[in-house]
Design a protein around this motif. Sequence first.
Motif, PDB file in Angstrom:
ATOM      1  N   LYS A 136      -5.475   6.335 -10.723  1.00  0.00           N
ATOM      2  CA  LYS A 136      -4.429   5.130 -10.104  1.00  0.00           C
ATOM      3  C   LYS A 136      -3.768   5.569  -8.968  1.00  0.00           C
ATOM      4  N   LEU A 137      -3.786   6.646  -8.654  1.00  0.00           N
ATOM      5  CA  LEU A 137      -3.424   7.126  -7.063  1.00  0.00           C
ATOM      6  C   LEU A 137      -4.360   6.948  -5.957  1.00  0.00           C
ATOM      7  N   LEU A 138      -5.257   6.988  -6.388  1.00  0.00           N
ATOM      8  CA  LEU A 138      -6.572   6.962  -5.232  1.00  0.00           C
ATOM      9  C   LEU A 138      -6.696   5.558  -4.846  1.00  0.00           C
ATOM     10  N   PRO A 139      -6.563   5.349  -3.748  1.00  0.00           N
ATOM     11  CA  PRO A 139      -7.017   4.040  -2.906  1.00  0.00           C
ATOM     12  C   PRO A 139      -8.428   3.801  -2.964  1.00  0.00           C
ATOM     13  N   ASP A 140      -8.634   2.405  -2.837  1.00  0.00           N
ATOM     14  CA  ASP A 140     -10.197   2.145  -2.779  1.00  0.00           C
ATOM     15  C   ASP A 140     -10.762   2.398  -1.231  1.00  0.00           C
ATOM     16  N   LEU A 141      -9.842   2.567  -0.200  1.00  0.00           N
ATOM     17  CA  LEU A 141     -10.252   2.578   1.038  1.00  0.00           C
ATOM     18  C   LEU A 141      -8.999   3.427   1.718  1.00  0.00           C
ATOM     19  N   TYR A 142      -9.201   4.258   2.649  1.00  0.00           N
ATOM     20  CA  TYR A 142      -8.280   4.758   3.431  1.00  0.00           C
ATOM     21  C   TYR A 142      -8.430   4.582   4.828  1.00  0.00           C
ATOM     22  N   VAL A 143      -7.584   4.389   5.624  1.00  0.00           N
ATOM     23  CA  VAL A 143      -7.681   3.674   7.011  1.00  0.00           C
ATOM     24  C   VAL A 143      -6.584   4.178   8.066  1.00  0.00           C
ATOM     25  N   ASN A 144      -6.775   4.381   9.120  1.00  0.00           N
ATOM     26  CA  ASN A 144      -5.634   4.681  10.355  1.00  0.00           C
ATOM     27  C   ASN A 144      -4.589   3.717  10.335  1.00  0.00           C
TER      28      ASN A 144
ATOM     29  N   THR B  97       4.001   4.140  -4.421  1.00  0.00           N
ATOM     30  CA  THR B  97       4.483   2.918  -4.404  1.00  0.00           C
ATOM     31  C   THR B  97       3.439   1.752  -4.367  1.00  0.00           C
ATOM     32  N   ASP B  98       2.940   1.765  -3.160  1.00  0.00           N
ATOM     33  CA  ASP B  98       1.870   0.692  -2.832  1.00  0.00           C
ATOM     34  C   ASP B  98       0.610   0.848  -3.667  1.00  0.00           C
ATOM     35  N   ILE B  99       0.170   1.924  -3.331  1.00  0.00           N
ATOM     36  CA  ILE B  99      -1.256   1.889  -4.018  1.00  0.00           C
ATOM     37  C   ILE B  99      -1.397   2.143  -5.761  1.00  0.00           C
ATOM     38  N   LEU B 100      -0.327   2.904  -6.079  1.00  0.00           N
ATOM     39  CA  LEU B 100      -0.040   3.063  -7.580  1.00  0.00           C
ATOM     40  C   LEU B 100       0.346   1.673  -8.168  1.00  0.00           C
ATOM     41  N   GLY B 101       1.103   0.942  -7.333  1.00  0.00           N
ATOM     42  CA  GLY B 101       1.499  -0.536  -7.797  1.00  0.00           C
ATOM     43  C   GLY B 101       0.203  -1.643  -7.687  1.00  0.00           C
ATOM     44  N   GLY B 102      -0.575  -1.442  -6.770  1.00  0.00           N
ATOM     45  CA  GLY B 102      -1.763  -2.224  -6.592  1.00  0.00           C
ATOM     46  C   GLY B 102      -2.851  -1.878  -7.631  1.00  0.00           C
ATOM     47  N   ASN B 103      -3.014  -0.494  -7.674  1.00  0.00           N
ATOM     48  CA  ASN B 103      -3.787  -0.108  -8.900  1.00  0.00           C
ATOM     49  C   ASN B 103      -3.725  -0.510 -10.071  1.00  0.00           C
ATOM     50  N   ARG B 104      -2.238  -0.497 -10.677  1.00  0.00           N
ATOM     51  CA  ARG B 104      -1.491  -0.840 -11.860  1.00  0.00           C
ATOM     52  C   ARG B 104      -2.093  -2.385 -12.106  1.00  0.00           C
ATOM     53  N   LEU B 105      -2.128  -3.058 -10.957  1.00  0.00           N
ATOM     54  CA  LEU B 105      -2.084  -4.590 -11.257  1.00  0.00           C
ATOM     55  C   LEU B 105      -3.725  -4.898 -11.170  1.00  0.00           C
ATOM     56  N   GLY B 106      -4.653  -4.012 -10.890  1.00  0.00           N
ATOM     57  CA  GLY B 106      -5.817  -4.139 -10.792  1.00  0.00           C
ATOM     58  C   GLY B 106      -6.572  -4.805  -9.579  1.00  0.00           C
ATOM     59  N   ALA B 107      -5.855  -4.695  -8.523  1.00  0.00           N
ATOM     60  CA  ALA B 107      -6.124  -5.120  -7.202  1.00  0.00           C
ATOM     61  C   ALA B 107      -6.885  -3.959  -6.394  1.00  0.00           C
ATOM     62  N   TYR B 108      -7.463  -4.378  -5.359  1.00  0.00           N
ATOM     63  CA  TYR B 108      -8.109  -3.581  -4.315  1.00  0.00           C
ATOM     64  C   TYR B 108      -7.315  -3.058  -3.739  1.00  0.00           C
ATOM     65  N   THR B 109      -7.054  -1.631  -3.114  1.00  0.00           N
ATOM     66  CA  THR B 109      -5.927  -0.918  -2.706  1.00  0.00           C
ATOM     67  C   THR B 109      -6.387  -0.274  -1.404  1.00  0.00           C
ATOM     68  N   ILE B 110      -5.669  -0.182  -0.300  1.00  0.00           N
ATOM     69  CA  ILE B 110      -5.903   0.257   1.067  1.00  0.00           C
ATOM     70  C   ILE B 110      -4.759   0.961   1.476  1.00  0.00           C
ATOM     71  N   LEU B 111      -5.091   2.537   1.682  1.00  0.00           N
ATOM     72  CA  LEU B 111      -3.752   3.202   2.156  1.00  0.00           C
ATOM     73  C   LEU B 111      -3.960   3.369   3.657  1.00  0.00           C
ATOM     74  N   VAL B 112      -2.909   3.249   4.360  1.00  0.00           N
ATOM     75  CA  VAL B 112      -2.779   3.237   5.764  1.00  0.00           C
ATOM     76  C   VAL B 112      -2.133   4.739   6.101  1.00  0.00           C
TER      77      VAL B 112
END
Length: 164
Positions: A3-11, A120-135
Motif C-alpha cells: 500500500k506504500l508503493l506507487p505504481d509509478l515514480y517520476v521526477n 499521505t498521497d500514495i497510501l491514500g490512493g492505494n487504499r482507494l484502489g487508484a493508480y498512484t504516481i509519486l513525484v
Amino acid sequence: MSKLLPDLYVNTIFDIDLIALRNRGIDSIIVDIDNTLVAWETEYASKEIIDWFKKIKELGFKCCIISNNTKDRVVKFNKSLEVYAIHRAVKPRKKPFLKAIKFMNTTPDKTVVIGDQIFTDILGGNRLGAYTILVVPISKKEFFWTRIVRKLEKRILKKIEKVN
C-alpha cells in the motif's frame, strides 16, 4: 508494504505521460499541491502549472486537488486553475478521496492520485484502489512533521529503486 508503493515514480508532474494514462482508462486526476505542483508556501500556480492543467482538461481529464492545507491556501491556489478542490483533507483518510471521486463522477479504477508523499498521497490512493504516481518533492523546505516522515520514506524509496 504494498500500500506504500506507487505504481509509478517520476521526477515531476511534467514527466507523466498523460496519453499513456488515458490509454490505461484513466479519466480523472487527484493531485496534491505542496511540493507536488509547487514548492511549499508558494501561493499561486505558475504559468507552467496553469498550462499543465489546461492540457489535462484539453485531453478530457477531470481533476481535483486534495490538500491537507487550509481552506485559504487551497482556494487561493485554485483560483487560476478552477478545478474541484478539497482542503484539510487529513490524507491518507479515504473520505477526501471518495469525495473527489464523487465530485468527478468517476470510479477509483479510472483515477490517478499524484503526490510527493508516500504516507499521505500514495497510501491514500492505494487504499482507494487508484493508480498512484509519486513525484520527487520540489523543495526541501517543508512542514516540521513532514521532515520527520521523509526519513521513513527514504527506506521505502530504496526498495522502489531496487525494483526499478
